[in-house]
Scaffold this active site. Structure first.
Site, PDB file in Angstrom:
ATOM      1  N   ASP A 138     -29.796 -12.047   5.014  1.00 18.13           N
ATOM      2  CA  ASP A 138     -30.299 -12.970   3.993  1.00 18.13           C
ATOM      3  C   ASP A 138     -30.245 -12.461   2.559  1.00 18.13           C
ATOM      4  O   ASP A 138     -31.131 -12.757   1.765  1.00 18.13           O
ATOM      5  CB  ASP A 138     -31.751 -13.354   4.325  1.00 18.13           C
ATOM      6  N   ASP A 155     -29.384 -20.103   2.311  1.00 17.19           N
ATOM      7  CA  ASP A 155     -30.459 -19.394   3.000  1.00 17.19           C
ATOM      8  C   ASP A 155     -30.427 -17.915   2.646  1.00 17.19           C
ATOM      9  O   ASP A 155     -29.698 -17.152   3.256  1.00 17.19           O
ATOM     10  CB  ASP A 155     -30.327 -19.586   4.527  1.00 17.19           C
ATOM     11  N   ASP A 181     -25.169 -20.291  10.214  1.00 19.20           N
ATOM     12  CA  ASP A 181     -25.633 -19.395   9.156  1.00 19.20           C
ATOM     13  C   ASP A 181     -24.695 -18.199   9.200  1.00 19.20           C
ATOM     14  O   ASP A 181     -24.586 -17.519  10.227  1.00 19.20           O
ATOM     15  CB  ASP A 181     -27.079 -18.997   9.462  1.00 19.20           C
TER      16      ASP A 181
HETATM   17  C1  RNT Z   1     -33.568 -17.110  10.277  1.00 21.40           C
HETATM   18  C2  RNT Z   1     -32.788 -18.334   9.914  1.00 21.40           C
HETATM   19  C3  RNT Z   1     -33.606 -19.409   9.254  1.00 21.40           C
HETATM   20  C4  RNT Z   1     -34.579 -18.878   8.233  1.00 21.40           C
HETATM   21  C5  RNT Z   1     -35.319 -19.952   7.480  1.00 21.40           C
HETATM   22  C6  RNT Z   1     -36.453 -19.408   6.693  1.00 21.40           C
HETATM   23  O1  RNT Z   1     -32.774 -16.111  10.761  1.00 21.40           O
HETATM   24  O2  RNT Z   1     -31.694 -17.999   9.142  1.00 21.40           O
HETATM   25  O3  RNT Z   1     -32.740 -20.343   8.708  1.00 21.40           O
HETATM   26  O4  RNT Z   1     -33.957 -18.038   7.311  1.00 21.40           O
HETATM   27  O5  RNT Z   1     -35.705 -20.934   8.339  1.00 21.40           O
HETATM   28 ZN    ZN Z   2     -30.552 -19.597   8.278  1.00 22.49          ZN
END
Ligand code: RNT
Ligand code: ZN
Length: 423
Positions: free
Chosen positions: A300, A330, A263
């Site tokens: 996010d 995400d 991520d």
């Molecule tokens: C959290 C992660 C995860 C969430 C989701 C909702 O830091 O990024 O992926 O955003 O599972």
């Molecule tokens: Zn994530």
């Protein structure tokens, strides 16, 4: 409304312009068919889910701010929103569900007791859209996650509950894959960590490893299920240590032939996921991406067409990694029209791939290998201002979705006709 003739004329010019760089735009439009993006269901309702009538995101170091009207209050309303989103996007999309989005019929079904029946409606929805479903265990927003530990908890009862939850989730995901004929990527993210310096980092990590070993002891066919794990540097309330750190999951996924989930909001801002992809793919068969936009401490924000996203797409395209990189989104923002948020973020991600496809990579590579670094830099800069927008608009036209900024009006119309009539 954008004029169709204008779009076609502009495309003809763009085609000529890119041909001058040795790039075939028609071929690029063909290649865009290979870009499949998995939309995260949780932007639809601020990660609330449908477990109880008033379910809300809680704890786990992730937060949604904003209270924009029109949030869906039922699975039916959420599907209507997603139908709208899917109808306005070019190309092929999948949907990634979290475990709290089942249809529980007003009953209290705890996380360790969820079953495929609670998700059959989503499978039918996916069939209607001719698409696949991905899945995520929900190891937050639950009393047994309140102390910040789930799979790495030192409390055996807590750990057992979360192990059983993740096992139930993998079973459901495998059934998605089986019924839909396309493997479901199950992603595991747990919030476990500590606000202040722990003494027993090793202990928690050893417990997490043990929990994972038990979870993955059950094997499913690869055509049904792919297992991914998502690392994080820190979260709110887990500033000093996250148990599932990058090194932890990199090691685990290599050793166990699983997928690592990167991520791009989960690293120090000077670290780029675009740089990591070709490193980890030397050792892993496949990875999952959570494409997002980090802003200061938040990981996010809605994706925009920024350098970070473009680099990620370039790395995937230049190296032919599309069949080894599962692309998921995400982000969650409750302060704007949520349908619009999906459209901005998903279109931006897709645009990054189109820009990457429109690159004269061969020429750039030749410059690089001959140490002509000025030419490499200058050509990269030149490509940024070529007629990309004209190709993008034509692509939207071809896909029968709104061109240019026309989707803005569509979203406002949906807001007036549907969202504003809710609640
Ligand atoms: C959290 C992660 C995860 C969430 C989701 C909702 O830091 O990024 O992926 O955003 O599972
Ligand atoms: Zn994530």
């Amino acid at each position: 409304m954008t004029d169709k003739n204008f779009v076609e004329k502009a495309y003809a010019l763009a085609k000529e312009q890119y041909a001058g760089f040795g790039v075939d735009t028609d071929a690029v439009l063909e290649k865009m068919k290979d870009v499949v993006i998995s939309l995260h269901c949780w932007q639809a309702d601020d990660v609330s889910g449908f477990e109880t009538p008033d379910a809300e995101l809680g704890g786990g170091g992730i937060q949604v701010t904003g209270n924009y009207p029109g949030k869906p209050e039922s699975v039916a309303e959420m599907r209507a929103d997603l139908d709208k989103v899917f109808s306005l996007l070019p190309g092929k999309q999948r949907l990634s569900l979290h475990a709290i989005y089942g249809e529980f019929g007003g009953k209290k079904v705890d996380r360790d007791a969820i079953e495929i029946e609670h998700f059959q409606g989503w499978i039918d929805w996916a069939k209607k859209h001719g698409t696949g479903l991905d899945f995520n265990a929900t190891c937050f927003s639950h009393p047994l996650a309140d102390d910040g530990f789930t799979l790495s908890s030192k409390d055996k009862k807590v750990r057992r509950f979360w192990i059983n939850h993740v096992k139930a989730c993998r079973k459901i995901a495998a059934e998605f894959g089986k019924q839909l004929g396309t493997p479901s990527v199950h992603n595991l993210w747990i919030p476990d960590g500590m606000k202040d310096s722990p003494v027993d980092r090793a202990g928690y990590r050893a417990i997490l490893k043990e929990s994972l070993d038990e979870i993955f002891a059950e094997e499913y066919p690869k055509e049904y299920l792919k297992d991914a794990m998502e690392c994080k540097l820190f979260g709110i309330g887990s500033e000093a240590m996250v148990v599932g750190s990058h090194e932890f999951y990199l090691g685990y996924t290599i050793q166990n032939k699983k997928l690592l989930c990167l991520d791009n909001g989960h690293f120090h801002p000077t670290e780029l996921v675009g740089d990591k992809i070709s490193a980890v793919l030397q050792f892993l068969d496949e990875i999952l991406l959570h494409v997002t936009r980090g802003v200061r401490w938040d990981s996010d924000h809605i994706v925009t067409l920024n350098d970070e996203i473009i680099q990620i797409a370039q790395e995937i395209v230049r190296n032919n990694y599309l069949n080894r990189v599962n692309i998921g989104l995400d982000f969650f923002d409750g302060s704007v029209n949520r349908v619009g948020a999906y459209l901005v973020g998903t279109r931006a991600a897709r645009q990054a791939f189109m820009q990457a496809f429109l690159e004269p990579t061969g020429t750039l590579l030749k410059y690089e290998e001959n140490s002509r670094y000025f030419e490499r830099l200058a050509l990269l800069e030149t490509m940024k201002t070529r007629m990309f927008g004209a190709v993008w608009d034509y692509y939207c036209l071809q896909n029968d979705v709104p061109v240019g900024g026309d989707f803005i009006d569509e979203v406002v119309k949906y807001e007036n006709e549907v969202l504003n009539k809710r609640g």
